[in-house]
Design an enzyme around this catalytic site. Structure first.
Site, PDB file in Angstrom:
ATOM      1  N   HIS A 216       0.838  -1.206   0.000  1.00 33.18           N
ATOM      2  CA  HIS A 216       0.000   0.000   0.000  1.00 33.18           C
ATOM      3  C   HIS A 216       0.871   1.254   0.000  1.00 33.18           C
ATOM      4  O   HIS A 216       0.538   2.249  -0.644  1.00 33.18           O
ATOM      5  CB  HIS A 216      -0.929   0.007   1.218  1.00 33.18           C
ATOM      6  CG  HIS A 216      -2.141  -0.861   1.034  1.00 33.18           C
ATOM      7  ND1 HIS A 216      -2.085  -2.235   1.110  1.00 33.18           N
ATOM      8  CD2 HIS A 216      -3.439  -0.557   0.762  1.00 33.18           C
ATOM      9  CE1 HIS A 216      -3.304  -2.730   0.894  1.00 33.18           C
ATOM     10  NE2 HIS A 216      -4.138  -1.739   0.689  1.00 33.18           N
ATOM     11  N   HIS A 258       1.660  -3.578   9.438  1.00 26.87           N
ATOM     12  CA  HIS A 258       3.081  -3.412   9.118  1.00 26.87           C
ATOM     13  C   HIS A 258       3.873  -2.803  10.259  1.00 26.87           C
ATOM     14  O   HIS A 258       3.312  -2.112  11.117  1.00 26.87           O
ATOM     15  CB  HIS A 258       3.246  -2.471   7.915  1.00 26.87           C
ATOM     16  CG  HIS A 258       2.789  -3.058   6.632  1.00 26.87           C
ATOM     17  ND1 HIS A 258       3.556  -3.940   5.917  1.00 26.87           N
ATOM     18  CD2 HIS A 258       1.642  -2.895   5.924  1.00 26.87           C
ATOM     19  CE1 HIS A 258       2.898  -4.301   4.820  1.00 26.87           C
ATOM     20  NE2 HIS A 258       1.729  -3.684   4.809  1.00 26.87           N
TER      21      HIS A 258
END
Ligand SMILES: CC(C)=CCC/C(C)=C/CC/C(C)=C/COP(=O)(O)O
Length: 297
Positions: A216, A258
């Protein structure tokens, strides 16, 4: 005086050990009877463990570590009846004497894990900012590969100008390049997602069980740089594009998907990918077949 057994061990391994009157390997040179004996033993053990190793280098490396310097003292003072301690394997010696880069990387990793856990405030419904989770997931979809690919293909099919088609064709190329590079790096690095992540993401590829780099974040950096360079936008909209990219990256850590370094590297990679796309810019001049093929559809 070194024990006879030690002299027998040392003699075939070091030419200097054969000299009994103050040569470099002799007990006198080693700083006293016991010390010299200890040194012989140290050398002979090292040499016998790694026959191809240059004993001088090994001795230097071992002596760089304070642990090893300290470790040699009991040996030097040991009486003949005491068995010398077994030397550590080479890998352990390296660990005891890590490089500056090793220490820096380990520290960075520790800070990364600590900070990512602290920022993972939307990782679950019961997390401190759990009520923000639906909003974060909406942001997640805004940076997902599928809407971007489908949106680009749709616009390409509706575009009626050559210039528009050229830009969209390159955006498509950029998105595919991004998917490929991210999958490649994820597959190579294989860093697991944070333990606090819930794997409830919208359509993923098999490599998406890994977290480095954030796909992303790469897409956010790539697409926003692409838009800023190829669309004529008013300043507030330009600011909005940059904000979207930044918040999307931050939301990856807040959702617990993440670690911070995954996102930071993702931004860097996405930014670099745009430079690649710009360098290889597809046009009717350098890729006429591609454009003609698309025109026929
Ligand atoms: C043409 C093709 C192979 C399309 C696949 C699109 C797809 C499923 C992309 C996955 C996007 C995704 C979930 C990336 C993971 O992002 P992270 O930020 O979690 O690394």
């Amino acid at each position: 005086m070194p024990s006879p057994r030690r002299n027998v061990d040392a003699r075939p391994l070091s030419a200097s050990a054969s000299s009994s009157s103050g040569g470099p390997g002799s007990p006198a040179h080693g700083g006293g009877g016991g010390g010299g004996g200890g040194r012989f033993e140290f050398q002979s053990l090292l040499s016998s463990r790694a026959p191809g190793l240059d004993p001088t280098c090994t001795r230097l490396r071992a002596s760089e570590s304070p642990v090893h310097r300290r470790g040699s003292f009991p040996l030097a003072g040991a009486g003949p009846s005491q068995a010398p301690p077994a030397p550590l394997p080479e890998e352990d010696r390296m660990d005891l004497n890590p490089s500056f880069l090793g220490i820096a990387l380990r520290s960075l990793l520790a800070i990364d894990l600590w900070l990512s856990k602290k920022l993972g405030v939307c990782a679950g419904e019961s997390s401190s900012w759990g009520s923000m989770r639906p909003l974060m997931k909406l942001l997640e979809i805004s940076g997902h590969g599928i809407p971007w690919l489908l949106g680009t293909l749709y616009c390409l099919s509706r575009s009626d100008s050559w210039a528009g088609r050229e830009v969209l064709m390159n955006l498509l190329f950029a998105l595919l390049l991004d998917l490929l590079l991210v999958a490649l790096i994820k597959g190579l690095v294989r860093r697991r997602r944070p333990a606090h992540n819930q794997m409830d993401m919208f359509v993923t590829l098999s490599v998406d069980k890994y977290s480095f780099p954030s796909g992303h974040a790469t897409r956010a950096a790539l697409v926003s740089r692409f838009i800023l360079n190829h669309l004529v936008l008013a300043i507030p909209l330009r600011v909005l594009v940059v904000l979207w990219a930044f918040i999307l990256g931050l939301s990856r850590v807040m959702l617990g998907r993440h670690n911070v370094t995954d996102v930071a590297f993702g931004f860097f990679l996405g930014y670099t990918q745009y430079s690649i796309v710009d360098y290889c810019w597809l046009s009717p001049h350098n890729a006429p077949v591609l454009f003609l093929l698309w025109n026929q559809q």
